[in-house]
Design an enzyme around this catalytic site. Structure first.
Site, mmCIF file in Angstrom:
data_model
loop_
_atom_site.group_PDB
_atom_site.id
_atom_site.type_symbol
_atom_site.label_atom_id
_atom_site.label_comp_id
_atom_site.label_asym_id
_atom_site.label_seq_id
_atom_site.Cartn_x
_atom_site.Cartn_y
_atom_site.Cartn_z
ATOM 1 N N GLU A 304 0.790 -1.223 0.000
ATOM 2 C CA GLU A 304 0.000 0.000 0.000
ATOM 3 C C GLU A 304 0.827 1.280 0.000
ATOM 4 O O GLU A 304 0.429 2.293 0.581
ATOM 5 C CB GLU A 304 -0.924 0.004 1.217
ATOM 6 C CG GLU A 304 -0.219 -0.010 2.572
ATOM 7 C CD GLU A 304 0.088 -1.390 3.139
ATOM 8 O OE1 GLU A 304 0.334 -1.508 4.344
ATOM 9 O OE2 GLU A 304 0.069 -2.360 2.355
ATOM 10 N N HIS A 328 -8.290 -3.626 -1.312
ATOM 11 C CA HIS A 328 -7.527 -3.748 -0.064
ATOM 12 C C HIS A 328 -6.442 -2.680 0.009
ATOM 13 O O HIS A 328 -6.312 -1.979 1.021
ATOM 14 C CB HIS A 328 -6.917 -5.146 0.033
ATOM 15 C CG HIS A 328 -6.200 -5.400 1.322
ATOM 16 N ND1 HIS A 328 -6.821 -5.969 2.411
ATOM 17 C CD2 HIS A 328 -4.916 -5.153 1.703
ATOM 18 C CE1 HIS A 328 -5.957 -6.061 3.408
ATOM 19 N NE2 HIS A 328 -4.790 -5.563 2.995
ATOM 20 N N GLU A 329 -5.644 -2.563 -1.055
ATOM 21 C CA GLU A 329 -4.545 -1.592 -1.021
ATOM 22 C C GLU A 329 -5.083 -0.167 -0.956
ATOM 23 O O GLU A 329 -4.501 0.694 -0.283
ATOM 24 C CB GLU A 329 -3.633 -1.774 -2.232
ATOM 25 C CG GLU A 329 -3.063 -3.186 -2.405
ATOM 26 C CD GLU A 329 -2.484 -3.770 -1.124
ATOM 27 O OE1 GLU A 329 -1.928 -3.013 -0.295
ATOM 28 O OE2 GLU A 329 -2.587 -5.001 -0.933
ATOM 29 N N HIS A 332 -6.101 0.862 2.557
ATOM 30 C CA HIS A 332 -4.985 1.258 3.419
ATOM 31 C C HIS A 332 -4.770 2.776 3.425
ATOM 32 O O HIS A 332 -4.125 3.307 4.333
ATOM 33 C CB HIS A 332 -3.698 0.578 2.953
ATOM 34 C CG HIS A 332 -3.439 -0.741 3.606
ATOM 35 N ND1 HIS A 332 -3.296 -0.881 4.971
ATOM 36 C CD2 HIS A 332 -3.259 -1.981 3.081
ATOM 37 C CE1 HIS A 332 -3.055 -2.153 5.264
ATOM 38 N NE2 HIS A 332 -3.035 -2.838 4.138
ATOM 39 N N GLU A 351 -4.171 -4.099 9.264
ATOM 40 C CA GLU A 351 -4.685 -5.108 8.331
ATOM 41 C C GLU A 351 -6.121 -5.522 8.601
ATOM 42 O O GLU A 351 -6.874 -5.797 7.667
ATOM 43 C CB GLU A 351 -3.767 -6.327 8.326
ATOM 44 C CG GLU A 351 -2.318 -6.026 7.918
ATOM 45 C CD GLU A 351 -2.206 -5.454 6.512
ATOM 46 O OE1 GLU A 351 -3.193 -5.483 5.746
ATOM 47 O OE2 GLU A 351 -1.116 -4.960 6.172
ATOM 48 N N ASP A 406 7.575 -9.883 11.075
ATOM 49 C CA ASP A 406 6.765 -10.566 10.074
ATOM 50 C C ASP A 406 5.894 -11.650 10.699
ATOM 51 O O ASP A 406 4.879 -12.050 10.120
ATOM 52 C CB ASP A 406 7.652 -11.181 8.986
ATOM 53 C CG ASP A 406 8.249 -10.124 8.069
ATOM 54 O OD1 ASP A 406 7.771 -8.976 8.096
ATOM 55 O OD2 ASP A 406 9.196 -10.443 7.339
ATOM 56 N N TYR A 414 -5.389 -10.303 9.660
ATOM 57 C CA TYR A 414 -6.250 -9.783 8.607
ATOM 58 C C TYR A 414 -7.721 -10.107 8.855
ATOM 59 O O TYR A 414 -8.576 -9.207 8.890
ATOM 60 C CB TYR A 414 -5.842 -10.365 7.249
ATOM 61 C CG TYR A 414 -4.526 -9.860 6.715
ATOM 62 C CD1 TYR A 414 -4.490 -8.942 5.669
ATOM 63 C CD2 TYR A 414 -3.317 -10.298 7.226
ATOM 64 C CE1 TYR A 414 -3.280 -8.475 5.160
ATOM 65 C CE2 TYR A 414 -2.103 -9.840 6.737
ATOM 66 C CZ TYR A 414 -2.089 -8.930 5.706
ATOM 67 O OH TYR A 414 -0.896 -8.474 5.220
#
Length: 640
Positions: A304, A328-329, A332, A351, A406, A414
């Site tokens: 994003e 989705h992007e 953001h 997310e 990560d 999500y």
């Protein structure tokens, strides 16, 4: 067991001299322990950053870099403007990883004096802390440096790896990879504006997470500006044979010449998505919203980066059926870019909110039925994922510290986050919840916050107004309990019920498969159909499925992925040629990692996995190889 999965007390013991396990061997000192109860990492404002932004905080970056494809490095300097949070502070603390620092000076009107600097703490994942003594006059600081060819946040591709005539470079800074190509405070808690001057060969064009449409380089020199303050993980660069096509008021497609037309068609609904989101959650505050279609090696579906989202070509399906990734992007731009998680432990604030808004965009642009089908697929995948996760990792607030941020990204981050917001909406109604989110985005615009700040805001502005509908006890169950709350009603769709009945009828020989039954299916229905099949199928059943629906030849990346997974699990050799092509042509981790895992779960296919990986690895991003090396047992130190 990976380092980031070790219980915390064991982690501390392993870091004591003489106690390192031979299989867990960091290259450098992992943590400097300040006392016997907790490591220094947890005493910093952000345990994943060496910056002490509670003392001195970066405000603006002026980046000046030359792109060297021959040596695969970026070389130049960054000038840093900062402010003292603590008046007595005398040092600036930055994050770096594998950077060659050449010279650090003060920027003023006299003689640019050298500054005293040194490295502090270090860790294989976190990199090295760069400590700089501040100039007495408070002037900006200029750092001359160079990246390394294997910088974790950059991927360098040869022309042959992009099917083009020019080489290609792109960055991926999330979560803590920005420090591998810029010395900065690499934490989502620090937001900066930036200017950039990028010098490239005239045959290629750079684009950044900034305004790009009018960029015309003079002698290969391009200038960029990002006036809105963003966290470091959203600073992005790409360089290659890139052209662009404006498709609407706010949207242009940036891509290789042979891709731009297909992408322009595929993502033509983007302007409608912006309009729908503005209606729900207020004005889009970033000016342009452009899309950069990256080479297939891009390890994610999308990133994003503000003003220029990075997008995988694997969602160009020809029928716009996978453009929920664009939703989705785009989402953001409100949740994540505008209001950001201050710590990666709170990644669900980015997310989960974004996945909820994505669903609302899909509902507005493509209709409720598609939104519900996608929600149902996501819920089923979430439940499957939870079966493999430890209990702590099933909580939105994961209490287990991981040195690798990560590890805080999963289906829980999500989709459980999204379903939490779905539930809040269901309790108070869509209109009330939209008003709440509008207030939330306004209240925290261009700020980075924690879950604690959100829950306090939720309590003050929603729970206390509707105590008969929501309680903080229920909120606590969502945030701090594993699994899904028993008071949540999962999404369902009658479309999938029909497919389940069809599969059952076929397996009991009551129905003959024909293309007619699937003629009007969407991608979402195809995915449910493939996932509704039993895990073990006969050779005859596989052949019939393939002959009827041409599954091995499907170019839709999501449908192909699910069919190839079935083929591996049933050792359907007819599909192996397509499998090899699939794994060597794309590098999106979501799609390739499960296939390698499935191959390695079948002893008879281990050699096939190793041979494919040997051929494909050079074109994969470091983020992908770091995961798949472990799966296939590849040792890069020995093999390269």
């Amino acid at each position: 067991m990976r380092l980031n999965q070790i219980p915390f007390i064991v982690f501390l013991i392993l870091m004591l001299p003489g106690c390192q396990n031979s299989q867990i061997k960091p290259k450098e000192t992992t943590v400097i322990i300040a006392d016997s109860s907790q490591p220094a990492a947890l005493k910093r404002p952000d345990p994943h950053s060496y910056s002490r932004h509670d003392r001195v905080k970066i405000k603006h970056l002026d980046i000046n870099l030359e792109v060297d494809f021959k040596d695969k490095v970026l070389a130049g300097f960054v000038t840093i403007d900062y402010e003292k949070i603590k008046p007595e502070a005398s040092q600036l603390f930055l994050d770096t990883r594998d950077l060659k620092i050449k010279r650090i000076t003060a920027v003023n009107d006299s003689n640019n004096p050298k500054l005293i600097w040194r490295y502090g703490q270090s860790h294989e994942l976190l990199g090295k802390q760069l400590i700089i003594d501040l100039p007495d006059d408070g002037s900006a600081i200029k750092i001359q440096y160079q990246t390394m060819p294997k910088a974790s946040g950059l991927q360098w591709l040869s022309p042959s790896q992009t099917n083009g005539k020019q080489p290609y470079l792109f960055s991926q800074s999330q979560a803590i990879h920005a420090r591998s190509w810029i010395p900065l405070q690499d934490t989502p808690a620090v937001r900066v504006t930036y200017d950039a001057t990028i010098t490239v060969d005239r045959a290629v064009k750079p684009v950044l997470s900034a305004d790009n449409n009018q960029q015309k380089g003079v002698d290969g020199v391009y200038k960029f500006s990002m006036p809105q303050a963003i966290p470091s993980y959203l600073i992005a660069i790409a360089v290659g044979d890139i052209t662009h096509q404006k498709i609407s008021e706010h949207v242009s497609i940036f891509a290789a010449p042979d891709v731009v037309e297909a992408a322009a068609y595929e993502f033509s609904e983007t302007e409608n998505m912006i309009t729908a989101t503005e209606k729900y959650y207020g004005s889009y505050r970033w000016g342009q919203y452009d899309l950069l279609i990256l080479p297939p090696s891009f390890p994610f579906g999308g990133m994003e980066n503000p003003k220029l989202s990075h997008i995988t070509p694997t969602v160009i399906a020809g029928d716009r059926s996978l453009d929920s990734l664009i939703a989705h992007e785009l989402a953001h731009s409100w949740s994540g870019n505008l209001v950001t998680n201050a710590l990666w432990q709170d990644a669900w604030l980015n997310e989960g909110f974004t996945t909820y808004i994505e669903s609302r965009i899909v509902d507005a642009v493509h209709g409720k039925e598609r939104m519900v089908m996608e929600a149902t697929l996501a819920y089923e995948a979430l439940l499957n994922s939870m079966q493999e996760l430890p209990l702590d990792q099933q909580k939105l607030i994961n209490p287990t510290f991981s040195i690798d941020p990560d590890d805080y990204f999963s289906a829980v981050t999500y989709d459980k986050g999204r379903f939490f917001l779905d539930w809040l909406e269901q309790q108070v109604g869509r209109e009330v919840f939209d008003q709440f989110l509008n207030m939330y985005f306004d209240q925290f615009a261009f700020q980075s916050i924690t879950t604690a700040a959100f829950t306090q805001y939720l309590d003050d502005n929603l729970v206390k107004k509707y105590p008969e509908k929501i309680s903080m006890k229920q909120v606590d169950v969502w945030l701090n309990e594993p699994g899904m709350p028993d008071f949540f009603t999962p999404p369902t769709t009658s479309q999938f019920d029909k497919i389940d009945q069809l599969v059952e009828a076929w397996l009991s020989n009551e129905l003959q498969l024909t293309t007619a039954i699937s003629r009007a299916w969407t991608t979402q229905e195809w995915l449910h159909f493939l996932r509704a099949l039993p895990s073990q199928l006969t050779a005859e059943q596989l052949q019939l499925l393939d002959q009827t629906f041409s599954l091995t030849q499907r170019q839709n990346s999501e449908i192909a992925h699910d069919w190839l997974l079935i083929s591996i699990n049933n050792q359907y050799e007819v599909a192996y040629g397509r499998l090899i092509t699939y794994l060597t042509e794309i590098g999106r981790v979501k799609l390739i990692k499960p296939l390698y895992e499935a191959l390695m779960a079948q002893p008879a296919l281990n050699n096939l996995a190793a041979n494919i990986y040997q051929k494909a690895r050079a074109s994969y991003h470091p983020i992908a190889t770091s995961q798949i090396d472990t799966i296939v047992g590849h040792n890069p130190d020995v093999s390269e």
